[in-house]
Design a protein around this motif. Sequence first.
Motif, PDB file in Angstrom:
ATOM      1  N   ARG A  15     -28.483  34.624  30.702  1.00  0.00           N
ATOM      2  CA  ARG A  15     -27.539  34.091  29.714  1.00  0.00           C
ATOM      3  C   ARG A  15     -26.679  35.223  29.145  1.00  0.00           C
ATOM      4  O   ARG A  15     -25.457  35.070  29.008  1.00  0.00           O
ATOM      5  CB  ARG A  15     -28.297  33.384  28.593  1.00  0.00           C
ATOM      6  N   THR A  16     -27.298  36.340  28.851  1.00  0.00           N
ATOM      7  CA  THR A  16     -26.558  37.483  28.318  1.00  0.00           C
ATOM      8  C   THR A  16     -25.549  37.997  29.335  1.00  0.00           C
ATOM      9  O   THR A  16     -24.388  38.248  28.996  1.00  0.00           O
ATOM     10  CB  THR A  16     -27.529  38.610  27.913  1.00  0.00           C
ATOM     11  N   VAL A  17     -25.976  38.133  30.587  1.00  0.00           N
ATOM     12  CA  VAL A  17     -25.062  38.593  31.647  1.00  0.00           C
ATOM     13  C   VAL A  17     -23.895  37.620  31.793  1.00  0.00           C
ATOM     14  O   VAL A  17     -22.736  38.034  31.884  1.00  0.00           O
ATOM     15  CB  VAL A  17     -25.814  38.768  32.986  1.00  0.00           C
ATOM     16  N   SER A  22     -18.205  36.590  30.948  1.00  0.00           N
ATOM     17  CA  SER A  22     -17.097  35.662  30.722  1.00  0.00           C
ATOM     18  C   SER A  22     -16.028  36.249  29.799  1.00  0.00           C
ATOM     19  O   SER A  22     -14.941  35.690  29.679  1.00  0.00           O
ATOM     20  CB  SER A  22     -17.612  34.340  30.148  1.00  0.00           C
ATOM     21  N   LEU A  23     -16.344  37.369  29.155  1.00  0.00           N
ATOM     22  CA  LEU A  23     -15.364  38.014  28.284  1.00  0.00           C
ATOM     23  C   LEU A  23     -14.297  38.719  29.109  1.00  0.00           C
ATOM     24  O   LEU A  23     -14.561  39.181  30.216  1.00  0.00           O
ATOM     25  CB  LEU A  23     -16.051  39.028  27.372  1.00  0.00           C
ATOM     26  N   SER A  24     -13.118  38.822  28.537  1.00  0.00           N
ATOM     27  CA  SER A  24     -12.042  39.546  29.211  1.00  0.00           C
ATOM     28  C   SER A  24     -12.322  41.043  29.153  1.00  0.00           C
ATOM     29  O   SER A  24     -13.130  41.515  28.348  1.00  0.00           O
ATOM     30  CB  SER A  24     -10.699  39.249  28.523  1.00  0.00           C
ATOM     31  N   ASN A  25     -11.644  41.783  30.006  1.00  0.00           N
ATOM     32  CA  ASN A  25     -11.793  43.237  29.994  1.00  0.00           C
ATOM     33  C   ASN A  25     -11.411  43.813  28.633  1.00  0.00           C
ATOM     34  O   ASN A  25     -12.038  44.755  28.148  1.00  0.00           O
ATOM     35  CB  ASN A  25     -10.958  43.879  31.097  1.00  0.00           C
ATOM     36  N   GLN A  26     -10.385  43.236  28.011  1.00  0.00           N
ATOM     37  CA  GLN A  26      -9.949  43.713  26.689  1.00  0.00           C
ATOM     38  C   GLN A  26     -11.028  43.460  25.640  1.00  0.00           C
ATOM     39  O   GLN A  26     -11.318  44.323  24.814  1.00  0.00           O
ATOM     40  CB  GLN A  26      -8.639  43.031  26.276  1.00  0.00           C
ATOM     41  N   ALA A  27     -11.651  42.279  25.680  1.00  0.00           N
ATOM     42  CA  ALA A  27     -12.714  41.967  24.717  1.00  0.00           C
ATOM     43  C   ALA A  27     -13.911  42.898  24.917  1.00  0.00           C
ATOM     44  O   ALA A  27     -14.508  43.372  23.949  1.00  0.00           O
ATOM     45  CB  ALA A  27     -13.135  40.509  24.844  1.00  0.00           C
ATOM     46  N   LEU A  28     -14.257  43.154  26.172  1.00  0.00           N
ATOM     47  CA  LEU A  28     -15.344  44.094  26.451  1.00  0.00           C
ATOM     48  C   LEU A  28     -14.993  45.479  25.934  1.00  0.00           C
ATOM     49  O   LEU A  28     -15.840  46.154  25.334  1.00  0.00           O
ATOM     50  CB  LEU A  28     -15.640  44.143  27.952  1.00  0.00           C
TER      51      LEU A  28
END
Length: 47
Positions: A15-17, A22-28
């Motif tokens: 679930r964590t992975v 699912s986050l964008s590169n910018q959010a990461l």
Amino acid sequence: MNPLRLAKNWLNYRRTVNELGSLSNQALNDIGLTRYDIRHVAARSFR
């Protein structure tokens, strides 16, 4: 480790992975992670 706990930990890891994936590169980047870091962060949190 009992099998039920092992299964629960695996599901939490996946679930964590999936959620981080699912986050964008910018959010990461905003939270200080790269795509390479996702599996390491997920594994470290469920040891």
